[in-house]
Design a protein around this motif. Sequence first.
Motif, PDB file in Angstrom:
ATOM      1  N   SER A 144     -66.052  11.927  45.299  1.00 23.80           N
ATOM      2  CA  SER A 144     -64.737  12.129  45.898  1.00 23.80           C
ATOM      3  C   SER A 144     -64.714  13.453  46.656  1.00 23.80           C
ATOM      4  O   SER A 144     -65.545  14.325  46.446  1.00 23.80           O
ATOM      5  CB  SER A 144     -63.671  12.144  44.804  1.00 23.80           C
ATOM      6  OG  SER A 144     -63.835  13.299  44.015  1.00 23.80           O
ATOM      7  N   PHE A 145     -63.715  13.584  47.490  1.00 24.71           N
ATOM      8  CA  PHE A 145     -63.555  14.772  48.317  1.00 24.71           C
ATOM      9  C   PHE A 145     -63.413  16.025  47.449  1.00 24.71           C
ATOM     10  O   PHE A 145     -64.086  17.038  47.656  1.00 24.71           O
ATOM     11  CB  PHE A 145     -62.319  14.584  49.200  1.00 24.71           C
ATOM     12  CG  PHE A 145     -61.980  15.773  50.044  1.00 24.71           C
ATOM     13  CD1 PHE A 145     -62.834  16.190  51.061  1.00 24.71           C
ATOM     14  CD2 PHE A 145     -60.815  16.495  49.810  1.00 24.71           C
ATOM     15  CE1 PHE A 145     -62.518  17.301  51.830  1.00 24.71           C
ATOM     16  CE2 PHE A 145     -60.504  17.607  50.585  1.00 24.71           C
ATOM     17  CZ  PHE A 145     -61.351  18.006  51.593  1.00 24.71           C
ATOM     18  N   GLU A 219     -68.720   7.690  35.970  1.00 19.96           N
ATOM     19  CA  GLU A 219     -67.606   7.756  36.923  1.00 19.96           C
ATOM     20  C   GLU A 219     -66.539   8.737  36.494  1.00 19.96           C
ATOM     21  O   GLU A 219     -66.127   8.779  35.344  1.00 19.96           O
ATOM     22  CB  GLU A 219     -67.002   6.370  37.142  1.00 19.96           C
ATOM     23  CG  GLU A 219     -67.705   5.582  38.229  1.00 19.96           C
ATOM     24  CD  GLU A 219     -68.005   6.415  39.470  1.00 19.96           C
ATOM     25  OE1 GLU A 219     -67.073   7.069  39.962  1.00 19.96           O
ATOM     26  OE2 GLU A 219     -69.159   6.408  39.935  1.00 19.96           O
ATOM     27  N   PHE A 220     -66.117   9.531  37.436  1.00 15.68           N
ATOM     28  CA  PHE A 220     -65.028  10.473  37.224  1.00 15.68           C
ATOM     29  C   PHE A 220     -63.734   9.797  37.606  1.00 15.68           C
ATOM     30  O   PHE A 220     -63.635   9.202  38.665  1.00 15.68           O
ATOM     31  CB  PHE A 220     -65.244  11.685  38.134  1.00 15.68           C
ATOM     32  CG  PHE A 220     -65.305  12.967  37.396  1.00 15.68           C
ATOM     33  CD1 PHE A 220     -64.206  13.802  37.374  1.00 15.68           C
ATOM     34  CD2 PHE A 220     -66.459  13.330  36.715  1.00 15.68           C
ATOM     35  CE1 PHE A 220     -64.250  14.993  36.688  1.00 15.68           C
ATOM     36  CE2 PHE A 220     -66.508  14.522  36.022  1.00 15.68           C
ATOM     37  CZ  PHE A 220     -65.405  15.362  36.008  1.00 15.68           C
ATOM     38  N   GLY A 221     -62.755   9.846  36.756  1.00 11.17           N
ATOM     39  CA  GLY A 221     -61.464   9.254  37.091  1.00 11.17           C
ATOM     40  C   GLY A 221     -60.746  10.095  38.117  1.00 11.17           C
ATOM     41  O   GLY A 221     -61.142  11.205  38.414  1.00 11.17           O
ATOM     42  N   MET A 227     -57.456  15.497  37.330  1.00 15.75           N
ATOM     43  CA  MET A 227     -57.413  16.495  38.377  1.00 15.75           C
ATOM     44  C   MET A 227     -57.047  17.848  37.797  1.00 15.75           C
ATOM     45  O   MET A 227     -57.638  18.854  38.133  1.00 15.75           O
ATOM     46  CB  MET A 227     -56.415  16.087  39.445  1.00 15.75           C
ATOM     47  CG  MET A 227     -57.059  16.083  40.802  1.00 15.75           C
ATOM     48  SD  MET A 227     -55.890  16.100  42.116  1.00 15.75           S
ATOM     49  CE  MET A 227     -55.114  17.663  41.963  1.00 15.75           C
ATOM     50  N   PHE A 228     -56.087  17.835  36.888  1.00 16.06           N
ATOM     51  CA  PHE A 228     -55.674  19.074  36.246  1.00 16.06           C
ATOM     52  C   PHE A 228     -56.847  19.677  35.477  1.00 16.06           C
ATOM     53  O   PHE A 228     -57.126  20.864  35.558  1.00 16.06           O
ATOM     54  CB  PHE A 228     -54.501  18.802  35.297  1.00 16.06           C
ATOM     55  CG  PHE A 228     -54.048  20.014  34.559  1.00 16.06           C
ATOM     56  CD1 PHE A 228     -53.312  20.998  35.199  1.00 16.06           C
ATOM     57  CD2 PHE A 228     -54.384  20.198  33.222  1.00 16.06           C
ATOM     58  CE1 PHE A 228     -52.900  22.128  34.519  1.00 16.06           C
ATOM     59  CE2 PHE A 228     -53.985  21.337  32.537  1.00 16.06           C
ATOM     60  CZ  PHE A 228     -53.232  22.299  33.195  1.00 16.06           C
ATOM     61  N   VAL A 231     -59.393  21.295  37.830  1.00 19.00           N
ATOM     62  CA  VAL A 231     -58.976  22.616  38.312  1.00 19.00           C
ATOM     63  C   VAL A 231     -59.163  23.653  37.205  1.00 19.00           C
ATOM     64  O   VAL A 231     -59.698  24.744  37.423  1.00 19.00           O
ATOM     65  CB  VAL A 231     -57.499  22.577  38.785  1.00 19.00           C
ATOM     66  CG1 VAL A 231     -56.992  23.984  39.081  1.00 19.00           C
ATOM     67  CG2 VAL A 231     -57.374  21.706  40.017  1.00 19.00           C
ATOM     68  N   TYR A 232     -58.761  23.270  35.998  1.00 15.58           N
ATOM     69  CA  TYR A 232     -58.924  24.130  34.834  1.00 15.58           C
ATOM     70  C   TYR A 232     -60.395  24.475  34.624  1.00 15.58           C
ATOM     71  O   TYR A 232     -60.755  25.624  34.387  1.00 15.58           O
ATOM     72  CB  TYR A 232     -58.356  23.401  33.612  1.00 15.58           C
ATOM     73  CG  TYR A 232     -58.424  24.153  32.319  1.00 15.58           C
ATOM     74  CD1 TYR A 232     -57.624  25.276  32.115  1.00 15.58           C
ATOM     75  CD2 TYR A 232     -59.264  23.743  31.286  1.00 15.58           C
ATOM     76  CE1 TYR A 232     -57.670  25.966  30.916  1.00 15.58           C
ATOM     77  CE2 TYR A 232     -59.311  24.430  30.090  1.00 15.58           C
ATOM     78  CZ  TYR A 232     -58.512  25.537  29.910  1.00 15.58           C
ATOM     79  OH  TYR A 232     -58.566  26.216  28.727  1.00 15.58           O
ATOM     80  N   TYR A 233     -61.241  23.464  34.752  1.00 16.64           N
ATOM     81  CA  TYR A 233     -62.686  23.647  34.600  1.00 16.64           C
ATOM     82  C   TYR A 233     -63.220  24.649  35.612  1.00 16.64           C
ATOM     83  O   TYR A 233     -63.944  25.576  35.274  1.00 16.64           O
ATOM     84  CB  TYR A 233     -63.382  22.282  34.759  1.00 16.64           C
ATOM     85  CG  TYR A 233     -64.896  22.339  34.766  1.00 16.64           C
ATOM     86  CD1 TYR A 233     -65.618  22.374  33.573  1.00 16.64           C
ATOM     87  CD2 TYR A 233     -65.606  22.335  35.958  1.00 16.64           C
ATOM     88  CE1 TYR A 233     -66.986  22.425  33.576  1.00 16.64           C
ATOM     89  CE2 TYR A 233     -66.986  22.387  35.970  1.00 16.64           C
ATOM     90  CZ  TYR A 233     -67.678  22.425  34.779  1.00 16.64           C
ATOM     91  OH  TYR A 233     -69.038  22.477  34.798  1.00 16.64           O
TER      92      TYR A 233
END
Lengths: 248, 117
Positions: A144-145, A219-221, A227-228, A231-233
């Motif tokens: 994904s982007f 696969e990443f959801g 998404m949160f 970003v936290y990661y």
Amino acid sequence: MSKSALISKQENLTSNSTIKKVLIIVPAYNEELNIANVIDDIRSQDINVDILVVNDSSKDRTSIVARERGVVTLDLPCNLGIGGAVQTGYIYAHEHNYDIAIQFDGDGQHKAEEIPCLLKALENNNADMVIGSRFLQSEGFKSSFLRRIGIIYFSNLIYLILKQRITDTTSGFRAVNKRLIKLFVDYYPDDYPEPEVLVYLHRKNVKIVEIPVTMKHREFGTSSIHMFRAVYYVIKVTLSILINLIRF
Amino acid sequence: MENNQILAIIINLFLLGFIINSIKKGKLKEKYALLWIFSALTFILFSAWFEPIVHLAKLIGIINPINLLFMFGGIYLIFIVLHFSFALSKSHDNYKTMAQRVALLEDKLKKHKDENN
């Protein structure tokens, strides 16, 4: 360097290499469904290696499945996370005098057929560490982007510190020589060890080489929770890297 | 002595009693017990003897002396929490090392047993 050029170069040099003791460190947490396949996959290769499963206090039958296959298994009494588990493997490698240690995830995303490539790259480049990178060859890698932004961001952050381009900073598919095994016994980061360890190594005058590998996709959801988390990661890893930079 | 001072002293005496009781039961390590006993005694002292607080507040330029107490309380709590973060980090390193040693020793023990059988 392209993959084909790398392989042909490696093939020329394999014949005169001396036999070295190699340990495959497989960190595993709740992998009872994958661990048998991982072990069989490694054993099906025509390579002389020992396998060590580090069971990070799994709640399932990971340890039993691994022991049934006759693999040396270390059971951590409490969950230490990936860093602590992998370090246990390095301590074992050091105590048993291994020349080379390879990290190989217990979830089955790495391919054992590529272990010889890592070994050859370590030998031929006289490197201390070889990282199997998903992104060195762009073909076959779709993402994904947002994920691409994360990958480029980490790569650039590490580049600023190391002055060396590492395309896949979070890859857990790595081979290290005896010198790094000893270094990892002394220190190995806890939380997000893959990018952090590169920062730890940057002042140790270490030669790091990347080679292209392919990984089976997990696969990443794309839900908002993921998404949160992503970003936290990114923020947490950045902090860890910066802290590591001022520590050593 | 004013009523609010008496109330403060009573509350602090309860705190002191609770701490001493916890030490007796072995729930609280002496290292931390000392910290809390010292804290409780300091609170009691300033509840009974408010004069120095009033003077100090005037000196610094704090109009209401109670705000000085709040400030000290805040700073004090920050240091205590920081201290616990240090203690936790150290304790994490300790148990990590211990877990690793246990796992490695278990493996050695198993090999030793297998050899003897």
